[in-house]
Design a protein around this motif. Structure first.
Motif, PDB file in Angstrom:
ATOM      1  N   UNK A 127       0.794  -1.222   0.000  1.00 31.77           N
ATOM      2  CA  UNK A 127       0.000   0.000   0.000  1.00 31.77           C
ATOM      3  C   UNK A 127       0.828   1.274   0.000  1.00 31.77           C
ATOM      4  N   UNK A 128       2.116   1.159  -0.200  1.00 31.11           N
ATOM      5  CA  UNK A 128       2.944   2.358  -0.142  1.00 31.11           C
ATOM      6  C   UNK A 128       2.586   3.352  -1.233  1.00 31.11           C
ATOM      7  N   UNK A 129       2.120   2.875  -2.359  1.00 28.73           N
ATOM      8  CA  UNK A 129       1.729   3.781  -3.442  1.00 28.73           C
ATOM      9  C   UNK A 129       0.283   4.243  -3.303  1.00 28.73           C
ATOM     10  N   UNK A 130      -0.407   3.724  -2.292  1.00 28.08           N
ATOM     11  CA  UNK A 130      -1.799   4.118  -2.069  1.00 28.08           C
ATOM     12  C   UNK A 130      -1.963   4.552  -0.621  1.00 28.08           C
ATOM     13  N   UNK A 131      -1.536   5.726  -0.284  1.00 26.31           N
ATOM     14  CA  UNK A 131      -1.587   6.165   1.114  1.00 26.31           C
ATOM     15  C   UNK A 131      -3.005   6.314   1.647  1.00 26.31           C
TER      16      UNK A 131
ATOM     17  N   UNK B 172       8.346   5.696   5.907  1.00 28.89           N
ATOM     18  CA  UNK B 172       6.910   5.764   6.166  1.00 28.89           C
ATOM     19  C   UNK B 172       6.387   7.196   6.240  1.00 28.89           C
ATOM     20  N   UNK B 173       7.276   8.213   6.121  1.00 29.54           N
ATOM     21  CA  UNK B 173       6.833   9.591   6.259  1.00 29.54           C
ATOM     22  C   UNK B 173       5.850   9.984   5.159  1.00 29.54           C
ATOM     23  N   UNK B 174       5.866   9.259   4.014  1.00 30.77           N
ATOM     24  CA  UNK B 174       4.957   9.638   2.932  1.00 30.77           C
ATOM     25  C   UNK B 174       3.500   9.320   3.268  1.00 30.77           C
ATOM     26  N   UNK B 175       3.265   8.589   4.357  1.00 35.35           N
ATOM     27  CA  UNK B 175       1.888   8.352   4.778  1.00 35.35           C
ATOM     28  C   UNK B 175       1.275   9.577   5.444  1.00 35.35           C
TER      29      UNK B 175
ATOM     30  N   UNK C   9       1.308   5.810  11.180  1.00 33.37           N
ATOM     31  CA  UNK C   9       0.211   4.958  10.734  1.00 33.37           C
ATOM     32  C   UNK C   9      -1.094   5.322  11.451  1.00 33.37           C
ATOM     33  N   UNK C  10      -0.947   5.605  12.740  1.00 32.12           N
ATOM     34  CA  UNK C  10      -2.140   5.949  13.515  1.00 32.12           C
ATOM     35  C   UNK C  10      -2.785   7.216  12.965  1.00 32.12           C
ATOM     36  N   UNK C  11      -1.988   8.246  12.728  1.00 34.78           N
ATOM     37  CA  UNK C  11      -2.546   9.500  12.218  1.00 34.78           C
ATOM     38  C   UNK C  11      -3.125   9.301  10.819  1.00 34.78           C
ATOM     39  N   UNK C  12      -2.468   8.523  10.009  1.00 35.21           N
ATOM     40  CA  UNK C  12      -2.979   8.252   8.666  1.00 35.21           C
ATOM     41  C   UNK C  12      -4.344   7.572   8.723  1.00 35.21           C
TER      42      UNK C  12
ATOM     43  N   UNK D  34       2.937  17.055   7.752  1.00 34.78           N
ATOM     44  CA  UNK D  34       4.396  17.183   7.772  1.00 34.78           C
ATOM     45  C   UNK D  34       4.804  18.588   8.215  1.00 34.78           C
ATOM     46  N   UNK D  35       4.118  19.591   7.671  1.00 34.00           N
ATOM     47  CA  UNK D  35       4.431  20.970   8.043  1.00 34.00           C
ATOM     48  C   UNK D  35       4.162  21.204   9.523  1.00 34.00           C
ATOM     49  N   UNK D  36       3.038  20.694  10.012  1.00 39.53           N
ATOM     50  CA  UNK D  36       2.724  20.857  11.438  1.00 39.53           C
ATOM     51  C   UNK D  36       3.745  20.140  12.314  1.00 39.53           C
TER      52      UNK D  36
END
Length: 752
Positions: free
Chosen positions: A476-480, A636-639, A560-563, A645-647
């Motif tokens: 699922x890396x390409x499907x966040x 995993x940051x791309x999730x 993962x939790x936030x995603x 990310x800015x926050x």
């Protein structure tokens, strides 16, 4: 005593007594009366104001009420007023009343004095009028007695007339009852020998019989006329029987009626048997006219249940038993399954083919047959009994999948039956029948829901008691947008299950909605408990079971939790957890950065009591933002979304910089205090030996060297922030940090 004898003034209050004419004494003289009247003047105070005549508890107006009771009045007051005080007030009030009476007499004293003069000769005139009045009174009394006697005689006559009328009506009722009984018995006896071709009866059939329809097969059997004749006679007998019941209800408990009871019961029994045979014969031959007449007969005697039961046992039951086997042993052996969908399809075909004719007859306009409900009391009742006997497992919620399938098939069958209802009131009547309620009662939907509740809620609860586990992370890396955690996926599956066609029962949709909200609440509680325990960072055994996952996973897993929370947000409490999750990640990053910031305190030891000057930034500076860089550069940051990310970046750098400032300000303040103390000691020693105190003016102090080193460090730190895309000048705590260590000539401009 003439008017010339009345001399003096008004009457005093003490003499307000009216004696009889024989004992009447001369009135007191006017001066005496006036002197006593002066005593009745209301008292006044020193300022001329009238003094309150009575205390607040004494209400003279109470004596004027029509329902005044002296005993009750005294009993009420004696509870809080002494009897002596009450007696005094009553005497005072009596004196006031007498004085008032005197005043009234004095106001019209001249008329009062002349009253006796004008009454002269009144006694003689009254004596002359007494005789004719007494004569008139005697005449009125005699006339009243005569009128009363006439009225009593008239009432007695009316009562006798009413009794005679009631007796005549009762006699007529008894005669009519006897006549109807004889007529019913005679008509019942004529049934077996009724002519097969009677023009009179055929005429009645043409007026009252059922007209039939295009689907009714022609009556070609030899006994058609006999059946129709019998049905017409039975309808006539039923009408007479209904009239007989009316007569009997109005003449109950009479010996004559009680003597005819056996005859009435025998006629009723013969009528019921004949009606049943005629209706069964008509149903077997599909004779619409016979059925119509028989149903009208049943309606006339108010025995619709018997007709409905005959149709059920004669027509419906044989058809249903062919579809649903009544032998449960065969069903257990596998000859028949517990599924009802195919059975309902066959039953609906049978209803359309073999039961529609009687439904049309009973719903025909102006027939008076609307009192029958063959849909509920014949068809639905037989279907219910057949399911109970042939397929009892079909209604068991112990097999939820099969139960739901059969339940939905049953609802479709009910919709099919309601399609034969001609109007909304008919549908309402169909649903209010006991047979309908019994049919619905066998479907224990509440038990089914409880089983599904335990299955769905228990599955989610089991998933939440385990450590969070990313599922399908690499795929699922390409499907966040896909959920990553097993717990989140289970929540979504549970919510979908609540509203799937394979589970949902529409009549209990409110309960499934409540279950959905409970699932979301359970997931929210699981997250909030873990985040609270993570924030406390105690990891003790007192932490709830829901919090263990948060204490055992690395901070990177909170991505993962936030995603997933962003993916399943459905209620406001779940949305409110996003800042908490972000703070948990920021807190770990800041905590790791503090490990490098602790080396800042070593600067004091490096430059104290030495001539060494700083030339470059300290090594610890490059490690301050290293945990943040590592976190942002992980796979995993791309999730995380760009906003998250800015926050995360701004939140981490703000807190790290704030802690940096606190530590730097502490070091500088301690250094300045220490240097100030040493300088005072040094100056004191120099004064004692007489040395000059100006020798150290051009020497760079330890505090200045520490600030120079810290200034080089914060410049490097600012450049590191810039490498991450953060402008240090926009951070309030960095500006305070600059003001704390920058030289005086550079404090106004932040450059690095």
């Amino acid at each position: 005593m003439g008017p010339n004898q009345l001399q003096g003034g008004p009457i005093p209050s003490s003499s307000v007594v009216f004696p009889s004419p024989a004992t009447r004494s001369p009135l007191p003289r006017l001066p005496q009366i006036q002197a006593m009247a002066d005593l009745a003047v209301a008292p006044t105070d020193l300022f001329g104001e009238p003094i309150e005549a009575h205390p607040p508890w004494f209400k003279p107006e109470a004596f004027l009420r029509a329902d005044f009771d002296p005993d009750a009045y005294v009993a009420d007051l004696r509870s809080y007023v002494p009897l002596d005080s009450l007696a005094n007030e009553l005497r005072s009030h009596l004196a006031a009343l007498r004085a008032e009476l005197v005043g009234l007499i004095n106001r019209d004293y001249a008329d009062f004095v002349g009253l006796s003069a004008r009454l002269k000769g009144v006694d003689a005139a009254a004596a002359r009028m007494r005789a004719p009045l007494a004569e008139l009174r005697d005449k009125v009394a005699a006339f009243r007695a005569a009128a009363a006697a006439a009225l009593a005689a008239l009432r007695a006559g009316l009562e006798q007339r009413a009794a005679a009328t009631a007796a005549r009506e009762l006699l007529e009722l008894l005669l009519d009852t006897s006549h109807v009984v004889s007529k019913v018995e005679k008509l019942i006896k004529e049934l077996p020998t009724a002519p097969s071709d009677s023009s009179n009866i055929q005429a009645v059939s043409g007026d009252k019989g059922y007209s039939g329809n295009a689907n009714t097969p022609p009556n070609v059997e030899a006994g058609t006329d006999v059946r129709e004749t019998q049905s017409i006679l039975l309808e006539r007998i039923a009408s007479e029987m209904n009239r007989l019941k009316f007569y009997i209800s109005h003449a109950q408990n009479l010996p004559f009626i009680e003597n005819m009871e056996k005859r009435v019961q025998g006629a009723t029994k013969l009528l019921d048997g004949s009606l049943e045979r005629c209706l069964v014969d008509g149903l077997q031959h599909r004779d619409g006219k016979v059925i119509y007449n028989c149903l009208r007969a049943y309606a006339a005697i108010d025995n619709t249940s018997s007709a409905e039961e005959i149709f059920r046992t004669t027509v419906v039951s044989p058809l249903i038993q062919k579809i649903v086997p009544q032998n449960y042993a065969k069903a257990v052996a596998g000859v028949s399954s517990d599924e009802l969908e195919d059975d309902y399809e066959q039953i609906m075909q049978c209803v359309e083919k073999d039961c529609k004719f009687i439904l049309e007859i009973s719903s025909s306009a102006n027939s008076g047959l609307h009192v029958f409900d063959f849909l509920a009391n014949s068809i639905l009742k037989e279907v219910h009994l057949s399911i109970q006997k042939g397929k009892p497992g079909a209604t068991s919620p112990g097999k939820p999948k099969q139960f739901l399938k059969n339940y939905k098939a049953s609802l479709r069958f009910l919709d099919f039956l309601e399609g034969y209802c001609s109007s909304k009131p008919v549908v309402t009547k169909f649903r209010s029948e006991p047979a309908y309620a019994d049919f619905m009662r066998q479907w224990h939907v509440a038990v089914y829901f409880m089983l599904k509740f335990q299955d769905i809620a228990g599955g989610l609860d089991s998933a939440l008691t385990t450590t969070i586990t990313p599922v399908g992370m690499h795929e699922n890396q390409t499907k966040p947008e896909t959920l990553l955690l097993k717990q989140s996926i289970k929540l979504l599956e549970s919510l979908q299950a609540c509203w799937s066609d394979d589970i949902l029962v529409f009549s209990h949709s409110d309960k499934f909605l409540r279950l959905s909200l409970q699932l979301i609440s359970r997931y929210t509680t699981w997250l909030s408990s873990g985040l609270a325990a993570r924030k406390a960072s105690d990891g003790s055994s007192n932490s709830p079971a829901d919090a263990e996952w948060a204490l055992s996973v690395p901070v990177e897993d909170f991505i993962y939790v936030m995603h997933d929370v962003n993916g399943v947000i459905a209620v406001e409490p779940l949305k409110e957890l996003l800042p908490t999750i972000m703070n948990a990640m920021i807190g770990v990053i800041v905590k790791r950065s503090n490990e490098d910031l602790k080396h800042l305190k070593g600067i004091t030891a490096t430059y104290r009591m030495t001539n060494k000057l700083p030339v470059r930034h300290s090594p610890y500076v490059s490690g301050i933002l290293h945990p943040l860089k590592v976190f942002l550069e992980a796979d995993r940051i791309h999730y995380l979304s760009e906003d998250n990310k800015t926050n995360l970046l701004h939140g981490s750098t703000d807190k790290i910089t704030a802690i940096y400032y606190d530590m730097v300000s502490e070091v500088v303040n301690v250094a300045r205090k220490t240097e100030s103390s040493l300088q005072r000691l040094r100056q004191g020693a120099q004064r004692r030996v007489g040395a000059s105190t100006d020798a150290s003016d051009n020497i760079i102090s330890d505090t200045d060297k520490i600030c120079m080193q810290l200034f080089l460090d914060i410049q490097e730190y600012a450049r590191s922030l810039g490498a991450l895309g953060i402008d240090a000048r926009e951070i309030e705590s960095f500006r305070a940090l600059w003001q704390c260590v920058a030289p005086r000539d550079k404090q106004d401009t932040i450059q690095f």
